[in-house]
Scaffold this active site. Structure first.
Site, short mmCIF file in Angstrom:
data_model
loop_
_atom_site.label_atom_id
_atom_site.label_comp_id
_atom_site.label_asym_id
_atom_site.label_seq_id
_atom_site.Cartn_x
_atom_site.Cartn_y
_atom_site.Cartn_z
N GLY A 31 9.64 -9.86 -2.97
CA GLY A 31 10.43 -11.07 -2.89
C GLY A 31 10.20 -12.05 -4.02
N GLY A 82 8.41 -20.66 -3.92
CA GLY A 82 8.05 -20.52 -2.51
C GLY A 82 8.68 -21.62 -1.69
CE LYS A 127 12.27 -23.36 -12.86
NZ LYS A 127 11.34 -22.34 -12.34
CD GLU A 149 7.50 -33.90 -9.60
OE1 GLU A 149 7.38 -33.03 -10.50
OE2 GLU A 149 7.25 -35.09 -9.77
CG ASP A 186 14.20 -20.19 -13.46
OD1 ASP A 186 14.79 -20.75 -12.52
OD2 ASP A 186 12.99 -20.33 -13.70
CE LYS A 244 15.63 -22.44 -11.44
NZ LYS A 244 15.70 -22.51 -9.96
CD GLU A 296 16.78 -14.06 -5.76
OE1 GLU A 296 17.44 -13.34 -4.96
OE2 GLU A 296 16.17 -15.08 -5.41
#
Length: 441
Positions: free
Chosen positions: A194, A313, A212, A136, A208, A112, A197
């Site tokens: 998890g 994931g 997107k 995708e 982030d 991304k 980060e």
């Protein structure tokens, strides 16, 4: 290593994988284990010709054949029909993708950051050679949103997109809402599990989600949207008291990516923004819990559509990657030029000051006669109309402090910003605690 073929009639396509992290290792594993099924779907045998990594001896999440690994990405790329880029970052990912395209390969990527900053360059390079870039997995993990926007809604006119596109921030805000927990405590839990980060800046500060949002807006509005045109705010200032005030007013706080068409000075424009916003608890996005993502699309003909599922994931994202691999393989078999990206609308991306919405403003003021009238006057002078006011008083201090939670009618962001500045400068206001936008109405 050649994958098993369900039939010798299939043409063989060589697939190069760049990167073997959490997603890459799952992609390789699925390619190796489900080769027959993928061949039947693609109409081609997919041969995983190699995996380019920095360190062939580094530990992996999945046990993969050692002979597949190489540090020679260039040779691997040049000999492949399809290149899967899962390295992340800008370089050398950008150079590797350009090499793949000029070598005649189609590219599948989940990068991304690269698409948000250099997507136009990559798409133009693909157009020049008749190849395709599939992505995708770059916008919402396992959720299929790129194909619906590019293909299914190509004959419609998308008006607005609202998306929860970052699982880490949704997990944090959902825990704060359901448990009344502090931001720092939930973030620490997210890091242990998890979901976040060690350095969570990209997630909690909205970087982030902004990447997107740029990708989704470019696709939905057929317009080049540079990353620096996306307004961005994070969630680090969200407190339990803000969560509770939202709940009392019938809202939940979500970090949203909002992309919409606007009319500014008689001309069609678009706004792309990321910030924590109030969403009615009756809205479908309010029911998105945990680390899940959802994208809510409003189109003129199709109406309202929502795409929901895992936003991150390794194995989940690998599902989206392999869907693109199958599409790329089918294109190779069918022949013809690749699917290009349409950016011919060329709509301007306007600053956030042009956005019109409702707001919730929280102030701390001295509890004395005339304060509410003064605050209302400042709002009215700024062109911001008051819809609701909830006042609470903290009697624990010698000078009682009143907390005003003010809901407004619709106003422009520019008017709101100027008015909030006037409130902060007023003698009757001790502190502007927060300003949240209301979305989804």
């Amino acid at each position: 290593m050649t994958l098993p073929q369900s039939s010798d009639q299939y043409r063989r396509l060589r697939v190069a994988l760049l990167g073997a992290g959490a997603v890459g290792s799952q992609v390789a594993d699925l390619l190796l284990r489900h080769g027959d099924e993928l061949a039947d779907r693609a109409g081609a045998s997919l041969e995983l010709s190699g995996i380019a990594v920095r360190d062939v001896d580094a530990p992996r999440d999945v046990d993969l054949p050692k002979e597949l690994f190489t540090t020679d990405a260039e040779t691997l790329i040049v000999g492949s029909d399809i290149v899967i880029e899962l390295m992340g970052g800008i370089e050398p990912a950008r150079e590797n993708i350009l090499l793949a395209l000029t070598s005649g390969a189609d590219v599948v990527t989940a990068n991304k950051a690269l698409l948000a900053t250099h997507g136009n360059e990559l798409f133009e390079a693909a157009d020049q050679v008749g190849a395709s870039v599939y992505y995708e997995a770059a916008a919402a993990g396992a959720i299929p949103i790129i194909r619906p926007l590019r293909d299914s809604l190509a004959g419609d006119r998308v008006v607005r997109i609202m998306g929860i596109v970052n699982g880490t921030t949704n997990y944090i805000l959902d825990r704060m809402d359901s448990e009344g927990a502090d931001f720092a405590d939930v973030l620490a839990d997210a890091q242990r599990l998890g979901y976040a980060e060690a350095d969570p800046t990209a997630d909690v500060e909205g970087f982030d989600a902004a990447q997107k949002a740029a990708i989704l807006a470019s696709l939905a509005f057929h317009t080049k949207v540079p990353l620096d045109a996306v307004h961005r705010e994070g969630i680090t200032s969200i407190t339990p008291s803000m969560i509770e005030e939202a709940r009392s007013a019938g809202f939940v706080i979500k970090l949203l990516a909002v992309c919409e068409r606007l009319t500014v000075d008689g001309a069609e424009s678009i706004s792309v923004r990321v910030y924590p916003a109030l969403v009615s608890r009756t809205h479908p996005l309010a029911s998105v819990h945990g680390a899940n993502n959802a994208v809510f699309v409003e189109a003129e003909a199709a109406g309202s559509l929502m795409f929901y599922g895992a936003g991150a994931g390794g194995v989940q994202t690998a599902s989206a990657v392999l869907g693109d691999v199958v599409s790329a393989a089918r294109r190779h078999i069918a022949g013809g030029v690749g699917v290009g990206e349409s950016t011919r609308a060329n709509l301007p991306t306007v600053p956030i000051g042009h956005v019109v919405t409702r707001y919730q403003i929280t102030l701390e003021v001295t509890d004395q006669p005339g304060v509410l009238a003064t605050v209302a006057g400042i709002l009215s002078d700024g062109g911001v109309s008051v819809a609701t006011v909830v006042q609470t008083v903290d009697e624990s201090e010698s000078d009682a402090i009143a907390r005003l939670v003010i809901g407004t009618h619709r106003a422009t962001e520019r008017a709101l910003s100027d008015t909030v500045a006037d409130l902060a400068a007023s003698d009757v206001v001790d502190r502007v605690v927060s300003v949240l936008r209301v979305e989804g109405e």
